[in-house]
Design a protein around this motif. Structure first.
Motif, PDB file in Angstrom:
ATOM      1  N   ARG A  98      17.191  -4.109  57.593  1.00  0.00           N
ATOM      2  CA  ARG A  98      17.024  -3.719  59.000  1.00  0.00           C
ATOM      3  C   ARG A  98      17.871  -3.670  60.358  1.00  0.00           C
ATOM      4  O   ARG A  98      17.873  -2.966  61.755  1.00  0.00           O
ATOM      5  CB  ARG A  98      15.942  -4.683  59.130  1.00  0.00           C
ATOM      6  CG  ARG A  98      15.068  -5.908  60.680  1.00  0.00           C
ATOM      7  CD  ARG A  98      15.076  -6.297  61.166  1.00  0.00           C
ATOM      8  NE  ARG A  98      16.528  -7.907  60.629  1.00  0.00           N
ATOM      9  CZ  ARG A  98      17.298  -8.200  62.015  1.00  0.00           C
ATOM     10  NH1 ARG A  98      16.582  -7.278  62.688  1.00  0.00           N
ATOM     11  NH2 ARG A  98      17.983  -9.124  61.997  1.00  0.00           N
ATOM     12  N   PHE A 119       7.645 -13.744  58.106  1.00  0.00           N
ATOM     13  CA  PHE A 119       7.467 -12.155  58.586  1.00  0.00           C
ATOM     14  C   PHE A 119       8.632 -11.556  58.248  1.00  0.00           C
ATOM     15  O   PHE A 119      10.156 -11.738  58.636  1.00  0.00           O
ATOM     16  CB  PHE A 119       6.968 -12.024  60.061  1.00  0.00           C
ATOM     17  CG  PHE A 119       7.576 -10.917  60.839  1.00  0.00           C
ATOM     18  CD1 PHE A 119       6.708  -9.658  61.430  1.00  0.00           C
ATOM     19  CD2 PHE A 119       8.828  -9.818  61.306  1.00  0.00           C
ATOM     20  CE1 PHE A 119       6.448  -9.265  61.509  1.00  0.00           C
ATOM     21  CE2 PHE A 119       8.956  -9.061  61.990  1.00  0.00           C
ATOM     22  CZ  PHE A 119       7.677  -8.381  62.212  1.00  0.00           C
ATOM     23  N   PHE A 120       8.688 -10.218  57.899  1.00  0.00           N
ATOM     24  CA  PHE A 120      10.074  -9.265  57.378  1.00  0.00           C
ATOM     25  C   PHE A 120       9.406  -7.575  58.089  1.00  0.00           C
ATOM     26  O   PHE A 120       8.730  -6.714  58.487  1.00  0.00           O
ATOM     27  CB  PHE A 120       9.675  -9.044  56.272  1.00  0.00           C
ATOM     28  CG  PHE A 120       9.973 -10.338  55.050  1.00  0.00           C
ATOM     29  CD1 PHE A 120      11.351 -10.821  54.931  1.00  0.00           C
ATOM     30  CD2 PHE A 120       9.174 -11.741  54.959  1.00  0.00           C
ATOM     31  CE1 PHE A 120      11.824 -11.914  53.821  1.00  0.00           C
ATOM     32  CE2 PHE A 120       9.604 -12.393  54.298  1.00  0.00           C
ATOM     33  CZ  PHE A 120      10.544 -12.698  53.721  1.00  0.00           C
ATOM     34  N   GLU A 121      10.886  -7.397  58.642  1.00  0.00           N
ATOM     35  CA  GLU A 121      10.844  -6.195  59.423  1.00  0.00           C
ATOM     36  C   GLU A 121      10.912  -4.721  58.293  1.00  0.00           C
ATOM     37  O   GLU A 121      12.156  -3.968  58.129  1.00  0.00           O
ATOM     38  CB  GLU A 121      11.719  -6.062  60.055  1.00  0.00           C
ATOM     39  CG  GLU A 121      12.212  -4.946  61.276  1.00  0.00           C
ATOM     40  CD  GLU A 121      10.882  -5.110  62.342  1.00  0.00           C
ATOM     41  OE1 GLU A 121      10.136  -3.782  62.449  1.00  0.00           O
ATOM     42  OE2 GLU A 121      11.109  -6.073  62.516  1.00  0.00           O
ATOM     43  N   VAL A 122      10.249  -4.792  57.446  1.00  0.00           N
ATOM     44  CA  VAL A 122       9.481  -3.878  56.225  1.00  0.00           C
ATOM     45  C   VAL A 122       8.930  -2.946  56.935  1.00  0.00           C
ATOM     46  O   VAL A 122       7.834  -3.203  57.356  1.00  0.00           O
ATOM     47  CB  VAL A 122       9.776  -4.297  54.909  1.00  0.00           C
ATOM     48  CG1 VAL A 122      11.346  -5.170  54.941  1.00  0.00           C
ATOM     49  CG2 VAL A 122       8.321  -5.192  54.964  1.00  0.00           C
ATOM     50  N   THR A 123       8.911  -1.773  56.120  1.00  0.00           N
ATOM     51  CA  THR A 123       7.593  -0.874  55.615  1.00  0.00           C
ATOM     52  C   THR A 123       6.715  -0.844  55.027  1.00  0.00           C
ATOM     53  O   THR A 123       6.363  -2.185  53.591  1.00  0.00           O
ATOM     54  CB  THR A 123       8.580   0.363  55.481  1.00  0.00           C
ATOM     55  OG1 THR A 123       8.730   0.681  54.175  1.00  0.00           O
ATOM     56  CG2 THR A 123       9.209   1.333  56.592  1.00  0.00           C
ATOM     57  N   ARG A 124       5.131  -0.796  54.694  1.00  0.00           N
ATOM     58  CA  ARG A 124       3.994  -1.375  53.589  1.00  0.00           C
ATOM     59  C   ARG A 124       5.244  -0.982  52.319  1.00  0.00           C
ATOM     60  O   ARG A 124       4.509  -1.794  51.326  1.00  0.00           O
ATOM     61  CB  ARG A 124       3.529   0.259  54.197  1.00  0.00           C
ATOM     62  CG  ARG A 124       2.036  -0.216  52.891  1.00  0.00           C
ATOM     63  CD  ARG A 124       1.219   0.240  53.388  1.00  0.00           C
ATOM     64  NE  ARG A 124      -0.166   0.393  52.375  1.00  0.00           N
ATOM     65  CZ  ARG A 124      -1.240   0.642  51.807  1.00  0.00           C
ATOM     66  NH1 ARG A 124      -1.665   0.201  53.600  1.00  0.00           N
ATOM     67  NH2 ARG A 124      -1.651   0.819  51.401  1.00  0.00           N
ATOM     68  N   ALA A 127       7.131  -3.196  51.652  1.00  0.00           N
ATOM     69  CA  ALA A 127       6.610  -4.842  51.268  1.00  0.00           C
ATOM     70  C   ALA A 127       6.181  -4.843  50.175  1.00  0.00           C
ATOM     71  O   ALA A 127       6.253  -5.925  49.444  1.00  0.00           O
ATOM     72  CB  ALA A 127       5.503  -4.980  52.240  1.00  0.00           C
ATOM     73  N   ARG A 143       4.055  -8.316  58.509  1.00  0.00           N
ATOM     74  CA  ARG A 143       4.523  -6.978  58.637  1.00  0.00           C
ATOM     75  C   ARG A 143       4.363  -6.663  59.936  1.00  0.00           C
ATOM     76  O   ARG A 143       3.290  -6.461  59.976  1.00  0.00           O
ATOM     77  CB  ARG A 143       5.225  -6.441  57.365  1.00  0.00           C
ATOM     78  CG  ARG A 143       4.152  -5.373  56.507  1.00  0.00           C
ATOM     79  CD  ARG A 143       4.430  -4.199  55.979  1.00  0.00           C
ATOM     80  NE  ARG A 143       2.597  -4.131  54.823  1.00  0.00           N
ATOM     81  CZ  ARG A 143       2.683  -3.175  55.788  1.00  0.00           C
ATOM     82  NH1 ARG A 143       2.806  -2.564  56.942  1.00  0.00           N
ATOM     83  NH2 ARG A 143       1.033  -2.841  55.500  1.00  0.00           N
ATOM     84  N   THR A 154       0.666  -7.922  54.187  1.00  0.00           N
ATOM     85  CA  THR A 154       0.604  -7.767  52.904  1.00  0.00           C
ATOM     86  C   THR A 154       0.498  -8.207  51.356  1.00  0.00           C
ATOM     87  O   THR A 154       1.373  -9.108  52.067  1.00  0.00           O
ATOM     88  CB  THR A 154       1.836  -6.564  52.575  1.00  0.00           C
ATOM     89  OG1 THR A 154       1.702  -5.239  53.391  1.00  0.00           O
ATOM     90  CG2 THR A 154       2.188  -6.320  51.387  1.00  0.00           C
ATOM     91  N   HIS A 167      -4.248  -4.787  52.069  1.00  0.00           N
ATOM     92  CA  HIS A 167      -2.803  -4.552  53.068  1.00  0.00           C
ATOM     93  C   HIS A 167      -4.199  -4.814  54.786  1.00  0.00           C
ATOM     94  O   HIS A 167      -5.722  -4.301  54.415  1.00  0.00           O
ATOM     95  CB  HIS A 167      -2.139  -3.465  53.399  1.00  0.00           C
ATOM     96  CG  HIS A 167      -1.594  -2.470  52.837  1.00  0.00           C
ATOM     97  ND1 HIS A 167      -0.112  -3.269  52.737  1.00  0.00           N
ATOM     98  CD2 HIS A 167      -1.792  -2.623  50.946  1.00  0.00           C
ATOM     99  CE1 HIS A 167       0.508  -3.460  51.026  1.00  0.00           C
ATOM    100  NE2 HIS A 167      -0.314  -2.305  50.828  1.00  0.00           N
TER     101      HIS A 167
END
Length: 216
Positions: A98, A119-124, A127, A143, A154, A167
């Protein structure tokens, strides 16, 4: 083969080696933009770059796997799926990813000023991987939504020995948020979004955060 004991530091695509940890000037800097492969061979990591091969020996298998993970994550800008790391180490990798995206100016989705700590700053895909690698420590996270739109939830559940991934889009509205599903559900805050899934699953869904409080 003789080895020299050095300290290493990784920032983005620059892998620097130092004589001492407090040194400011590196002995050598490798450009990982030239990396072709990185492989674990015994207690060593072999980095093959265009026109150069470097072998790094480390003190433990865990350290070796961490270095392999960080190097591949920085070069590919995504987290490898074949890492054998503890959940805490996976979170460190995702946080480093990130920060590197922000440093490179990669657009990231805006988040609400107040978000639950799951909350995580990640893509699908990231995740899904994080939940898989963190089994037993939570199976739900928030996310950024796809294409920079809103947020998403997710979840990952084990049913009859099989992993079920779902999702859900979460849209911002003037009075709060709405979970996009067959029957849309409105919430006053993102904490309420998380609580909705915990409550309706009768506790089988839990946020991926060791410090999460049901009082959020």
């Amino acid at each position: 083969q003789d080895y020299q004991r050095v300290w290493a530091g990784l920032r983005g695509l620059k892998l620097a080696f130092y004589m001492l940890p407090q040194d400011q000037e590196p002995l050598e800097v490798l450009d990982l933009g030239e990396l072709v492969t990185v492989q674990a061979e015994g207690r060593a990591l072999v980095l093959r770059l265009r026109g150069q091969e470097v072998t790094m020996k480390v003190e433990s298998w865990e350290t070796q796997e961490m270095w392999r993970g960080f190097i591949l994550t920085m070069t590919k800008m995504r987290m490898p799926r074949d890492l054998a790391l503890l959940p805490g180490h996976n979170v460190q990798l995702l946080e480093a990813l990130r920060q590197e995206r922000e440093r490179r100016g990669t657009p990231v989705s805006p988040a609400s000023p107040v978000v639950p700590s799951c909350f995580f700053e990640v893509t699908r895909p990231e995740a899904e991987l994080l939940l898989e690698l963190s089994a037993g420590r939570g199976n739900l996270l928030l996310r950024p939504g796809g294409h920079g739109q809103g947020l998403s939830v997710t979840i990952r559940q084990e049913i009859d020995g099989r992993a079920l991934l779902r999702h859900y889009k979460v849209k911002k509205e003037p009075q709060g948020y709405v979970i996009v599903m067959e029957t849309p559900h409105r919430c006053s805050s993102l904490a309420d979004v998380v609580q909705f899934f915990v409550r309706t699953s009768r506790g089988s869904l839990q946020p991926l955060d060791p410090d999460y409080s049901t009082q959020l």
